[in-house]
Design a protein around this motif. Structure first.
Motif, mmCIF file in Angstrom:
data_model
loop_
_atom_site.group_PDB
_atom_site.id
_atom_site.type_symbol
_atom_site.label_atom_id
_atom_site.label_comp_id
_atom_site.label_asym_id
_atom_site.label_seq_id
_atom_site.Cartn_x
_atom_site.Cartn_y
_atom_site.Cartn_z
ATOM 1 N N ARG A 80 0.986 -1.002 0.031
ATOM 2 C CA ARG A 80 0.069 -0.240 0.388
ATOM 3 C C ARG A 80 1.097 1.225 -0.032
ATOM 4 N NH1 ARG A 80 -2.554 -4.120 2.344
ATOM 5 N NH2 ARG A 80 -4.677 -4.205 2.341
ATOM 6 N N PHE A 81 0.490 2.416 -0.935
ATOM 7 C CA PHE A 81 1.434 3.283 -1.194
ATOM 8 C C PHE A 81 1.012 4.566 0.010
ATOM 9 C CE2 PHE A 81 1.695 1.035 -4.818
ATOM 10 C CZ PHE A 81 2.867 1.407 -5.557
ATOM 11 N N THR A 82 1.222 3.938 1.245
ATOM 12 C CA THR A 82 0.716 5.019 2.438
ATOM 13 C C THR A 82 1.565 4.650 3.592
ATOM 14 O OG1 THR A 82 -1.039 6.180 3.582
ATOM 15 C CG2 THR A 82 -1.413 4.053 2.825
ATOM 16 N N ASN A 83 1.330 5.201 4.729
ATOM 17 C CA ASN A 83 1.844 4.735 6.041
ATOM 18 C C ASN A 83 1.226 3.660 6.594
ATOM 19 O OD1 ASN A 83 0.232 7.210 6.620
ATOM 20 N ND2 ASN A 83 0.384 6.756 8.545
ATOM 21 N N GLY A 84 -0.329 3.513 6.456
ATOM 22 C CA GLY A 84 -1.134 2.836 7.157
ATOM 23 C C GLY A 84 -2.117 2.004 6.027
ATOM 24 N N LYS A 85 -3.612 2.414 6.545
ATOM 25 C CA LYS A 85 -4.471 1.870 5.726
ATOM 26 C C LYS A 85 -4.606 2.883 4.196
ATOM 27 C CE LYS A 85 -6.987 -0.848 9.082
ATOM 28 N NZ LYS A 85 -8.158 -1.206 9.464
ATOM 29 N N ASN A 86 -5.007 2.434 3.166
ATOM 30 C CA ASN A 86 -5.533 3.191 2.062
ATOM 31 C C ASN A 86 -7.115 3.315 2.194
ATOM 32 O OD1 ASN A 86 -6.898 1.097 0.836
ATOM 33 N ND2 ASN A 86 -5.022 0.529 -0.791
ATOM 34 N N VAL A 87 -7.429 4.180 1.232
ATOM 35 C CA VAL A 87 -8.871 4.511 1.291
ATOM 36 C C VAL A 87 -9.972 3.419 1.086
ATOM 37 C CG1 VAL A 87 -9.349 5.127 -1.171
ATOM 38 C CG2 VAL A 87 -10.604 6.268 0.587
ATOM 39 N N ILE A 88 -9.463 2.351 0.367
ATOM 40 C CA ILE A 88 -10.391 1.236 0.323
ATOM 41 C C ILE A 88 -10.396 0.371 1.527
ATOM 42 C CG2 ILE A 88 -10.663 -0.855 -1.062
ATOM 43 C CD1 ILE A 88 -11.314 1.547 -2.727
ATOM 44 N N ASP A 89 -9.379 0.167 2.141
ATOM 45 C CA ASP A 89 -9.119 -0.447 3.332
ATOM 46 C C ASP A 89 -10.525 0.259 4.553
ATOM 47 O OD1 ASP A 89 -7.123 -2.014 2.575
ATOM 48 O OD2 ASP A 89 -5.609 -0.777 3.442
ATOM 49 N N LEU A 90 -10.199 1.451 4.609
ATOM 50 C CA LEU A 90 -10.932 2.223 5.347
ATOM 51 C C LEU A 90 -12.384 2.370 5.210
ATOM 52 C CD1 LEU A 90 -8.334 4.923 5.777
ATOM 53 C CD2 LEU A 90 -9.154 3.496 7.614
ATOM 54 N N LEU A 91 -12.615 2.430 3.755
ATOM 55 C CA LEU A 91 -14.068 2.051 3.244
ATOM 56 C C LEU A 91 -14.582 0.743 3.995
ATOM 57 C CD1 LEU A 91 -16.397 3.584 2.005
ATOM 58 C CD2 LEU A 91 -15.309 2.936 -0.269
ATOM 59 N N CYS A 92 -13.649 -0.207 3.819
ATOM 60 C CA CYS A 92 -14.098 -1.538 4.386
ATOM 61 C C CYS A 92 -14.541 -1.694 5.810
ATOM 62 C CB CYS A 92 -13.211 -2.536 3.949
ATOM 63 S SG CYS A 92 -12.871 -3.176 2.077
ATOM 64 N N ASP A 93 -13.411 -0.684 6.285
ATOM 65 C CA ASP A 93 -13.872 -0.517 7.859
ATOM 66 C C ASP A 93 -15.352 -0.004 8.012
ATOM 67 O OD1 ASP A 93 -11.334 -1.896 8.486
ATOM 68 O OD2 ASP A 93 -10.554 0.233 8.818
ATOM 69 N N GLN A 94 -15.661 1.015 7.511
ATOM 70 C CA GLN A 94 -16.925 1.519 7.406
ATOM 71 C C GLN A 94 -18.181 0.805 7.175
ATOM 72 O OE1 GLN A 94 -17.596 4.804 8.654
ATOM 73 N NE2 GLN A 94 -15.834 6.034 8.541
ATOM 74 N N LEU A 95 -17.843 -0.213 6.346
ATOM 75 C CA LEU A 95 -18.718 -1.160 6.073
ATOM 76 C C LEU A 95 -18.962 -2.154 6.848
ATOM 77 C CD1 LEU A 95 -18.680 -0.480 2.106
ATOM 78 C CD2 LEU A 95 -20.903 -0.285 3.343
ATOM 79 N N LYS A 96 -17.651 -2.466 7.787
ATOM 80 C CA LYS A 96 -17.663 -3.612 8.666
ATOM 81 C C LYS A 96 -17.326 -4.966 7.944
ATOM 82 C CE LYS A 96 -20.479 -1.926 12.522
ATOM 83 N NZ LYS A 96 -20.531 -0.392 12.117
ATOM 84 N N LEU A 97 -16.334 -4.569 6.730
ATOM 85 C CA LEU A 97 -16.020 -5.683 6.164
ATOM 86 C C LEU A 97 -14.442 -5.988 6.353
ATOM 87 C CD1 LEU A 97 -17.052 -4.009 2.648
ATOM 88 C CD2 LEU A 97 -18.368 -5.589 4.196
#
Length: 382
Positions: A80-97
């Motif tokens: 992942r091109f960032t220090n932590g989660k990318n926007v897709i990971d975080l969207l999955c978190d929002q959807l509880k995925l």
């Protein structure tokens, strides 16, 4: 070929930009009042949503499988091109995925795909040849073929249902376009003299053509014909504000507006594509996520949103004059300690803190200037 009409008078960048665009997928555990279920997510795009596909590509310099990338990710560097989660990971978190696997990982098969798959590839774009300068990026067309020819038959076998029964319960996320400007418009010189408006129209014709041309397997119509009904389209970010671009214009203050104008034009076309698609694809629903506006608001007024540094990279970047590309972090190089206060992690990509802002607003914002015409939470209820 579209590249024949592309020209550039703006030699702002010297090496490839690893822009964002995104494939990924997740298994939904969210259930609406009627018991409807989002099974997962399939993601197509570039480095902003690549969760490790480029790790498995030979001869590609567009990789993030080393520290300080992933310094704040639970399992460390993951691609992942960032220090932590990318926007897709975080969207999955929002959807509880749960987080979804990268297609290029050889283990992504069988039961591992029932939550969805991420096909995104750093440095890729809408045009097939956009990623060629970064070496061996997976084009958007190839990402689609990987979904249709490899994942889909396996998914049907695993779930015991046909694709038209399965796919309406998945989200399809598409995030691409920025690299096409960085590579094809602003880097290439041609005898043709296409204006920014003409080039933007050609890019969006490629996207909208996917609504009209089954023979060319254009993306949106193809996914729709396969059974997809829920689509999330991500805007191009303000590439003119990235540290890489700013470094190419020493002594200049403020964002490079000609690049931001390109992103703004593309995003205007992409937003209008939502309305066109609704008309041509009966029963479909779309969300346009205006990450451009969300990031620009942070840059213009950072402190109330928890940010301090809006111009420099958090990590130590390999500069152009030192054999780097001005984008990627130096392998095993230093990273700033207060990463939550930085907008950019490397020369181009946002920090996890910015990704959190984008994903949160994508999920529940009620402002049509940020999400249009509905948000992702509402989309998941259809």
């Amino acid at each position: 070929m579209a590249s024949q009409i592309i020209s550039s008078r703006f030699l702002l960048l010297a090496l490839p930009v690893l822009a964002c665009v995104f494939p990924c997928s997740c298994h939904a555990r969210v259930t609406d009042e009627n018991g409807a279920r989002i099974r997962g997510m399939f993601v197509f795009g570039s480095s902003l949503v690549d969760n490790g596909n480029n790790n498995f590509l030979k001869n590609s310099i567009a990789k993030a499988d080393f520290l300080p990338y992933g310094i704040d990710f639970p399992s460390g560097p993951s691609g992942r091109f960032t220090n932590g989660k990318n926007v897709i990971d975080l969207l999955c978190d929002q959807l509880k995925l749960p987080l979804v696997p990268a297609f290029s990982d050889p283990s992504t098969q069988g039961r591992k795909i029932i939550h969805g798959v991420n096909y995104a590839s750093g440095a890729s774009g809408i045009l097939d040849d956009t990623g060629s300068r970064a070496g061996n990026a997976i084009s958007l067309n190839q990402q689609l073929r990987n979904f249709e020819e490899v994942t889909l038959p396996d998914l049907e076998a695993q779930m015991g249902f046909r694709r038209r029964e399965l796919l309406p319960k998945f989200l399809f996320v598409v995030g691409t376009g920025g690299n096409d400007y960085s590579f094809n418009y602003f880097l290439r010189q041609s005898t043709a003299n296409a204006s920014l408006e003409v080039f933007t129209a050609n890019l969006t014709k490629i996207l909208s053509g996917r609504l009209q041309d089954h023979v060319l397997q254009f993306l949106l119509q193809k996914l729709y014909r396969l059974g997809g009904r829920k689509f999330v389209l991500m805007a191009v970010n303000p590439i003119g504000c990235s540290p890489m671009v700013m470094a190419s214009r020493p002594g200049r203050h403020g964002c490079i507006q000609v690049l931001n104008k390109a992103g703004h034009l593309f995003n205007a076309h992409l937003k209008s594509l939502v309305d066109v698609s609704k008309h041509h694809l009966p029963g479909s629903n779309f969300v346009f996520v205006n990450s451009y506006r969300i990031i620009r608001k942070i840059i213009r007024n950072p402190v109330p949103r928890g940010f301090k540094d809006t111009t420099s990279s958090c990590c130590e970047v390999m500069a152009l004059n030192r054999g780097g590309n001005g984008v990627l972090c130096k392998k095993e190089g230093k990273a700033c300690e207060d990463r939550n206060s930085h907008v950019f992690f490397d020369g181009l990509h946002p920090t996890e803190a910015v990704n959190i802002q984008i994903a949160t607003k994508a999920y529940n914002s009620n402002l049509t200037s940020e999400v249009y015409p509905i948000n992702v939470e509402q989309l998941s209820m259809f």
